[in-house]
Design an enzyme around this catalytic site. Structure first.
Site, short mmCIF file in Angstrom:
data_model
loop_
_atom_site.label_atom_id
_atom_site.label_comp_id
_atom_site.label_asym_id
_atom_site.label_seq_id
_atom_site.Cartn_x
_atom_site.Cartn_y
_atom_site.Cartn_z
N HIS A 147 0.84 -1.20 0.00
CA HIS A 147 0.00 0.00 0.00
C HIS A 147 0.88 1.25 0.00
O HIS A 147 0.63 2.20 -0.76
CB HIS A 147 -0.91 -0.02 1.23
CG HIS A 147 -1.66 1.24 1.47
ND1 HIS A 147 -2.97 1.45 1.07
CD2 HIS A 147 -1.29 2.39 2.10
CE1 HIS A 147 -3.36 2.65 1.43
NE2 HIS A 147 -2.36 3.25 2.07
N GLU A 148 1.89 1.27 0.87
CA GLU A 148 2.77 2.44 0.96
C GLU A 148 3.60 2.61 -0.31
O GLU A 148 3.80 3.74 -0.79
CB GLU A 148 3.67 2.34 2.19
CG GLU A 148 2.93 2.27 3.52
CD GLU A 148 1.99 3.44 3.73
OE1 GLU A 148 2.24 4.53 3.17
OE2 GLU A 148 0.98 3.27 4.46
N HIS A 151 1.55 4.37 -2.79
CA HIS A 151 1.56 5.83 -2.64
C HIS A 151 2.77 6.43 -3.35
O HIS A 151 2.65 7.44 -4.05
CB HIS A 151 1.62 6.21 -1.15
CG HIS A 151 0.30 6.22 -0.47
ND1 HIS A 151 -0.79 6.92 -0.95
CD2 HIS A 151 -0.12 5.65 0.70
CE1 HIS A 151 -1.82 6.77 -0.13
NE2 HIS A 151 -1.44 5.99 0.88
N GLU A 224 -6.22 7.21 -1.08
CA GLU A 224 -6.12 5.99 -0.28
C GLU A 224 -6.73 4.80 -1.03
O GLU A 224 -6.19 3.69 -0.97
CB GLU A 224 -6.81 6.18 1.07
CG GLU A 224 -6.04 7.05 2.05
CD GLU A 224 -4.66 6.52 2.35
OE1 GLU A 224 -4.50 5.29 2.51
OE2 GLU A 224 -3.72 7.33 2.40
#
Length: 295
Positions: A147-148, A151, A224
């Protein structure tokens, strides 16, 4: 860097269009007729310079600030098998995402959290909390890291900073127009800028700032969902859903991450009612449901 230049150019065009639009609607003439000698083009440029300066400076020092405010310890030479696994996992995910290996760190916090920051996708920092490493399974930690990395690959830190710069510009611009209007038109002040200008400008900045924050946080919530999708592509949908479900179980724990970093963490806490409009993250239930619909 190209993303920054393109975004700045786009927003300079927005500033120019806004100035022309106000002139076409006779706003300059209306203000001049009421004793307000205001050059809207110059004011817009002034506000754009200061509006973007703060957000861009914050972006360029974001890694340093993150390390200082969270106490993140960078893993340069792994000392344990957990640190070795963490580095290898981030390296693997970065390679799959097509970005350079970011710095990897661990910050001392009991809550399960992680964040990514940095001024561009090839000079980033990814960090996880000690609590996340201790209580989450390897698959769940890998999904959080994915997930990071999502980003970083999406350039979210840069885009969020530039969106903040845009809203800063227009908050400053319209607050000063309101201040001049109140001072010159309502209070009929004819000598310089009176106390009414400063009071009205401050109040307008506070109110417009709240509205602007809602816009920025709306964008943050959208990114997100995109990072969750990227995480699902890198680590698998089931693993990403599992990590979010585990975060939901721990939702009652207080989030000790500094306010300046909450928008960059995977767990942004929970707010209700109107305060929900200022949430940097969507509710975990919505994120899980979005991944389930994605399949």
């Amino acid at each position: 860097m190209m993303r920054i230049l393109l975004f700045v150019a786009t927003n300079l065009a927005v500033v120019l269009v806004a100035s022309i639009t106000l002139s076409l609607f006779g706003f300059n003439g209306f203000m001049a007729a009421n004793g307000v000698d205001l050059n809207l083009s110059s004011l817009l440029v002034f506000c754009a310079v200061f509006g973007f300066a703060g957000s861009l400076v914050s972006l360029f020092i974001s890694k340093w600030m993150a390390k200082m405010t969270t106490g993140t310890q960078i893993i340069s030479q792994p000392r344990t098998r957990h640190e070795q696994w963490l580095l290898q996992t981030v390296e693997e995910l970065s390679r799959e995402a097509g970005i350079k290996m970011p710095e990897v760190g661990i910050f001392p916090a009991y809550e399960a959290n992680a964040f990514a920051t940095g001024w561009n996708r090839n000079d980033a920092l990814v960090a996880v909390s000690q609590g996340l490493l201790e209580r989450f399974s390897p698959d769940e930690v890998r999904a959080v890291l994915a997930h990071e990395i999502g980003h970083v690959a999406n350039g979210d830190m840069v885009t969020l900073a530039l969106v903040q710069g845009v809203v800063n510009t227009f908050v400053m611009f319209f607050a000063r127009i309101i201040g001049n209007f109140v001072d010159k038109v309502i209070f009929k002040n004819e000598e310089g800028q009176g106390i009414a200008y400063y009071v009205a400008t401050i109040v307008a900045e506070l109110i417009l700032g709240i509205l602007a924050s809602m816009i920025v946080m709306w964008f943050s919530r959208r990114r997100e969902f995109r990072a969750d999708e990227a995480g699902a592509q890198l680590a698998g949908t089931a693993a990403m859903i599992g990590a979010l479900q585990r975060l939901r179980v721990e939702q009652g724990l207080p989030v000790h991450m500094p306010d300046t970093m909450k928008a960059f963490g995977i767990n942004g806490g929970l707010k209700h009612g109107l305060a929900g409009l200022l949430m940097s993250h969507p509710p975990l239930e919505e994120r899980i449901e979005a991944l389930r619909r994605r399949g």
